[in-house]
Motif scaffolding. Structure first.
Motif, PDB file in Angstrom:
ATOM      1  N   GLN A   1      32.352  74.955  37.190  1.00  0.00           N
ATOM      2  CA  GLN A   1      33.760  75.293  37.027  1.00  0.00           C
ATOM      3  C   GLN A   1      33.869  76.809  36.839  1.00  0.00           C
ATOM      4  O   GLN A   1      32.997  77.418  36.226  1.00  0.00           O
ATOM      5  CB  GLN A   1      34.342  74.589  35.794  1.00  0.00           C
ATOM      6  N   PRO A   2      34.936  77.436  37.344  1.00  0.00           N
ATOM      7  CA  PRO A   2      35.076  78.894  37.187  1.00  0.00           C
ATOM      8  C   PRO A   2      34.974  79.379  35.740  1.00  0.00           C
ATOM      9  O   PRO A   2      34.390  80.428  35.486  1.00  0.00           O
ATOM     10  CB  PRO A   2      36.458  79.180  37.777  1.00  0.00           C
ATOM     11  N   HIS A   3      35.507  78.618  34.780  1.00  0.00           N
ATOM     12  CA  HIS A   3      35.445  79.064  33.380  1.00  0.00           C
ATOM     13  C   HIS A   3      34.011  79.050  32.837  1.00  0.00           C
ATOM     14  O   HIS A   3      33.745  79.673  31.820  1.00  0.00           O
ATOM     15  CB  HIS A   3      36.378  78.229  32.494  1.00  0.00           C
ATOM     16  N   ASN A   4      33.101  78.364  33.519  1.00  0.00           N
ATOM     17  CA  ASN A   4      31.700  78.370  33.087  1.00  0.00           C
ATOM     18  C   ASN A   4      31.121  79.789  33.124  1.00  0.00           C
ATOM     19  O   ASN A   4      30.231  80.118  32.337  1.00  0.00           O
ATOM     20  CB  ASN A   4      30.836  77.482  33.970  1.00  0.00           C
ATOM     21  N   LEU A   5      31.609  80.594  34.053  1.00  0.00           N
ATOM     22  CA  LEU A   5      31.109  81.968  34.172  1.00  0.00           C
ATOM     23  C   LEU A   5      31.474  82.773  32.931  1.00  0.00           C
ATOM     24  O   LEU A   5      30.651  83.541  32.415  1.00  0.00           O
ATOM     25  CB  LEU A   5      31.659  82.620  35.439  1.00  0.00           C
ATOM     26  N   VAL A   6      32.686  82.594  32.424  1.00  0.00           N
ATOM     27  CA  VAL A   6      33.115  83.286  31.202  1.00  0.00           C
ATOM     28  C   VAL A   6      32.328  82.755  30.005  1.00  0.00           C
ATOM     29  O   VAL A   6      31.868  83.525  29.158  1.00  0.00           O
ATOM     30  CB  VAL A   6      34.634  83.120  30.979  1.00  0.00           C
ATOM     31  N   ASN A   7      32.135  81.440  29.955  1.00  0.00           N
ATOM     32  CA  ASN A   7      31.369  80.846  28.858  1.00  0.00           C
ATOM     33  C   ASN A   7      29.941  81.368  28.849  1.00  0.00           C
ATOM     34  O   ASN A   7      29.371  81.602  27.784  1.00  0.00           O
ATOM     35  CB  ASN A   7      31.369  79.324  28.963  1.00  0.00           C
ATOM     36  N   ARG A   8      29.371  81.572  30.025  1.00  0.00           N
ATOM     37  CA  ARG A   8      28.017  82.117  30.125  1.00  0.00           C
ATOM     38  C   ARG A   8      27.965  83.507  29.491  1.00  0.00           C
ATOM     39  O   ARG A   8      27.025  83.825  28.756  1.00  0.00           O
ATOM     40  CB  ARG A   8      27.600  82.178  31.593  1.00  0.00           C
ATOM     41  N   ASP A   9      28.958  84.318  29.748  1.00  0.00           N
ATOM     42  CA  ASP A   9      28.990  85.670  29.182  1.00  0.00           C
ATOM     43  C   ASP A   9      29.052  85.621  27.659  1.00  0.00           C
ATOM     44  O   ASP A   9      28.435  86.432  26.980  1.00  0.00           O
ATOM     45  CB  ASP A   9      30.180  86.453  29.737  1.00  0.00           C
ATOM     46  N   ARG A  10      29.781  84.666  27.127  1.00  0.00           N
ATOM     47  CA  ARG A  10      29.876  84.483  25.674  1.00  0.00           C
ATOM     48  C   ARG A  10      28.493  84.199  25.095  1.00  0.00           C
ATOM     49  O   ARG A  10      28.105  84.779  24.077  1.00  0.00           O
ATOM     50  CB  ARG A  10      30.836  83.324  25.391  1.00  0.00           C
ATOM     51  N   LEU A  11      27.737  83.334  25.754  1.00  0.00           N
ATOM     52  CA  LEU A  11      26.399  82.991  25.271  1.00  0.00           C
ATOM     53  C   LEU A  11      25.429  84.167  25.381  1.00  0.00           C
ATOM     54  O   LEU A  11      24.605  84.381  24.494  1.00  0.00           O
ATOM     55  CB  LEU A  11      25.849  81.787  26.038  1.00  0.00           C
ATOM     56  N   GLN A  12      25.538  84.914  26.457  1.00  0.00           N
ATOM     57  CA  GLN A  12      24.665  86.089  26.608  1.00  0.00           C
ATOM     58  C   GLN A  12      24.869  87.056  25.446  1.00  0.00           C
ATOM     59  O   GLN A  12      23.906  87.537  24.861  1.00  0.00           O
ATOM     60  CB  GLN A  12      24.967  86.813  27.929  1.00  0.00           C
ATOM     61  N   CYS A  13      26.112  87.328  25.114  1.00  0.00           N
ATOM     62  CA  CYS A  13      26.409  88.244  24.004  1.00  0.00           C
ATOM     63  C   CYS A  13      25.904  87.697  22.679  1.00  0.00           C
ATOM     64  O   CYS A  13      25.388  88.439  21.863  1.00  0.00           O
ATOM     65  CB  CYS A  13      27.911  88.490  23.910  1.00  0.00           C
TER      66      CYS A  13
END
Length: 126
Positions: A84-96
């Protein structure tokens, strides 16, 4: 130019005994993972997909190399779920959240890097 810089950052990070935590995305992410691996470092890829799907598909071999070189792939999505497109934003949250700091090689006004920078600011990691 961004890919060249990303690869160099990955190499320098590995040389200092640190790990690259990135998203396995095209461009700078891919370059940082490769630079780290080439310098015998450990890299972690936070995936926006389940572990049985690599996104982007072109990085399937890189994902295998990360595992072979004692790195890891992380995902919060169960096998069988759809990208899902929002998965990309969630991934960034986890990286940080996992990183000690964030290095931005290049970024537009919109996109994943923008979300990562905001997350890093909130966590005081930029």
């Amino acid at each position: 130019m961004g890919e060249k810089i990303g690869k160099r950052f990955g190499s320098v990070i590995a040389a200092h005994g640190l790990s690259v935590i990135s998203g396995l995305a095209h461009g700078c992410d891919t370059a940082a993972h490769i630079g780290c691996l080439d310098a015998q470092g450990v890299t972690i890829a936070i995936m926006p997909t389940p572990l049985n799907q690599v996104y982007p598909k072109e990085n399937a071999d890189l994902a295998k190399r990360i595992i072979r070189k004692n790195g890891c792939l992380l995902s919060e999505y169960p096998v069988g779920s759809k990208m899902q497109p929002h998965n990309l934003v969630n991934r960034d949250r986890l990286q940080c959240g996992l990183a000690r700091g964030v290095i931005v090689v290049e970024a537009g006004l919109k996109g994943g890097t923008y979300h990562a920078v905001n997350g890093a600011r909130k966590l005081k990691k930029l």
